[in-house]
Design an enzyme around this catalytic site. Sequence first.
Site, mmCIF file in Angstrom:
data_model
loop_
_atom_site.group_PDB
_atom_site.id
_atom_site.type_symbol
_atom_site.label_atom_id
_atom_site.label_comp_id
_atom_site.label_asym_id
_atom_site.label_seq_id
_atom_site.Cartn_x
_atom_site.Cartn_y
_atom_site.Cartn_z
ATOM 1 N N GLY A 56 31.256 -20.287 -3.303
ATOM 2 C CA GLY A 56 30.682 -21.529 -2.873
ATOM 3 C C GLY A 56 30.448 -22.482 -4.035
ATOM 4 N N LYS A 71 24.746 -26.058 -4.555
ATOM 5 C CA LYS A 71 24.113 -25.996 -3.238
ATOM 6 C C LYS A 71 22.643 -25.621 -3.440
ATOM 7 C CE LYS A 71 28.079 -25.166 -0.331
ATOM 8 N NZ LYS A 71 28.723 -24.327 0.638
ATOM 9 N N HIS A 99 25.059 -37.294 -9.242
ATOM 10 C CA HIS A 99 25.353 -38.385 -10.173
ATOM 11 C C HIS A 99 25.463 -39.688 -9.402
ATOM 12 C CE1 HIS A 99 29.423 -36.930 -9.087
ATOM 13 N NE2 HIS A 99 29.021 -35.788 -9.573
#
Length: 120
Positions: free
Chosen positions: A1, A5, A115
């Site tokens: 993944g 997260k 960002h």
Amino acid sequence: GHPMKPHRMRMTHNLLLHYGLYKQMEVFKPTHISPEYMTLFHSDEYIDFLRSITPETQTDHIRELKRFNVGEDCPVFDGVFQFCQIYTGGSVGGAVKLNHKDSDIVVNWMGGLHHAKKTE
């Protein structure tokens, strides 16, 4: 993944707890920033997009995914908007603590994940 997260932040927090580092700092729980507050920086279109996108609907929004730079580097996941509200709340709350001289140093483990720019 994807490494950024929410699980990554939970791991960081758990390491702070496990090694007792939290005893050397104040830990503040961030508040959920309102969508209206978020539009003071981000465009209404971007916030509306974040509010509506889900893993199940992302294939219907390819143009918006590209426009807002969401995808591989910044993945869509269940609860992405609530997650953004929380980490934005951490950054804003940290800035308030610094401005009010309530803290000398503030770290938001979740800050800067996207960002972000005005329209992404």
